[in-house]
Design a protein around this motif. Sequence first.
Motif, short mmCIF file in Angstrom:
data_model
loop_
_atom_site.label_atom_id
_atom_site.label_comp_id
_atom_site.label_asym_id
_atom_site.label_seq_id
_atom_site.Cartn_x
_atom_site.Cartn_y
_atom_site.Cartn_z
N GLN A 26 0.67 -1.15 0.08
CA GLN A 26 0.10 0.17 -0.08
C GLN A 26 0.92 1.40 0.09
O GLN A 26 0.66 2.22 -0.58
CB GLN A 26 -0.88 0.02 1.08
N THR A 66 -9.59 -6.91 3.74
CA THR A 66 -9.52 -5.28 4.21
C THR A 66 -8.57 -4.67 3.22
O THR A 66 -8.47 -3.46 3.27
CB THR A 66 -9.58 -5.15 5.51
N SER A 67 -7.66 -5.50 2.55
CA SER A 67 -6.47 -4.82 1.69
C SER A 67 -7.00 -3.98 0.63
O SER A 67 -8.02 -4.28 -0.03
CB SER A 67 -5.85 -5.95 1.29
N PRO A 68 -6.49 -2.73 0.64
CA PRO A 68 -6.79 -1.91 -0.58
C PRO A 68 -6.20 -2.36 -1.80
O PRO A 68 -6.40 -1.62 -2.79
CB PRO A 68 -6.55 -0.59 -0.07
N VAL A 114 -12.55 -5.43 -4.23
CA VAL A 114 -11.75 -4.79 -3.44
C VAL A 114 -12.33 -3.84 -2.68
O VAL A 114 -12.83 -3.03 -2.97
CB VAL A 114 -10.18 -4.17 -4.06
N GLN A 115 -12.27 -4.15 -1.29
CA GLN A 115 -12.95 -3.54 -0.23
C GLN A 115 -14.50 -2.90 -0.74
O GLN A 115 -14.88 -1.78 -0.60
CB GLN A 115 -12.21 -2.17 -0.02
#
Length: 439
Positions: free
Chosen positions: A50, A80-82, A209-210
Amino acid sequence: MRKGIGLASLLVLLFSSVVFAAEKAIVLDINGAIGPATQDYVKRGILFAQKERAAVVIIQLNTPGGLETSMRGINEAIITSPVPVITYVAPSGARAASAGTFILYASHLSAMSPGTNVGAASPVHLMQEPEKGDSKTLSTAQQKAVNDAAAYIRSLAELRGRNADWADKAVRQGASLSAHEAKRMKVIDEIADDYPQLMQKLDGRKALVQGVSETVKTKDLQLEKMPTDWRYEFLSFITNPNIAYILMLIAIYGIFFELSNPGLVLPGVAGVISLLLVLYAFQLMPINYVGLTLVLLGIMFMILEVYVSSFGALGIGGVIAFIIGSVMLFDVNNPYYRLTWVLILSMSIITIAFFFIVISLAIKSHKKAIVSGQEGLIGAEGTVLSVMNEQVVVRLLGEIWEAKSPVMLEAGQKVKVTDIKGLTLVVIPTEGKEKKSGE
């Protein structure tokens, strides 16, 4: 005008740096059992990706399984990874078994190398195989564990649009698949021989993603591997159950020796350092606190045996509690986080031998004659300094004492103490001529 040109140049540089940073894939290598060190490594890897504005994170996976708590921590970081996370089971011959299957299902995209396999995700090692998948043959605790794991992997499958029925089967029946079968049954997204092929095949795939659908661009990405560092090695070392067990015993014995013999320093220093390390390790590991209590209770009983005469009852009870507690100390259902029997038996024998020696020395010390205090003067020999009527002065052990004797004594005569009355010694001659009183 110059300010405008300078601002434009700065924006171009910033844009260029962002574009350059985005053309990167951070590669994390998980090779071995999943544990606290692995969880920390993956979390730090995602944060690093990130920060570096990487396009994707690739987890190269080869694991037989590991701790459920660590696996769930890794999955939470992935979900929860962006940055999109790709799990790639490689190289050929690798596997994503047990906890690895859950990580594969949690990832945004997944792939396998030919010659790899996935599955065998049962959460417990059953004592007997259930007949035809009948869960009634399982204990209540096992049923709860299986149902919880099945519900969890189904939720991951639904989140990523993967085969939920096979995932359930992998948990309840321990099913496994080869790479080609996994692709055919929509357990994974692609099969790739190497990284260039992986990048090409996954380019343009959609991933959630999220909570937002994104197009993952992997073509022409520069691979940057994030190797394991000293922190990973340190966590792997202290969270090894056998190492943590030895550290715990060093802490207990070190502090015990320091309290028993203040001023030795080294045992105290070693004990305190080991205590801090083991407390940190126990935060990250699945500790059974009943087992820990039994180990401490066993050692306490053996120590009390030194000071309390129980005819061996406390010592034997302490040994039994110590061994049972050692067996129960960690999660015995996980083959990667249990103590070896060799270590348990070795430490038990060393502990028994140590306290047997201490108890033997204590018994011998009680049998020895008293060598200090007034009682220690009985039998001691001295020299008569002067005699005046019945008042005798003697030198004994470097000190001057008043004495009396049932026989006449002379100055310079050797005497031996037979009794003490108050501060007066009762002595008899050991050499020279004896003279009766009144002679």
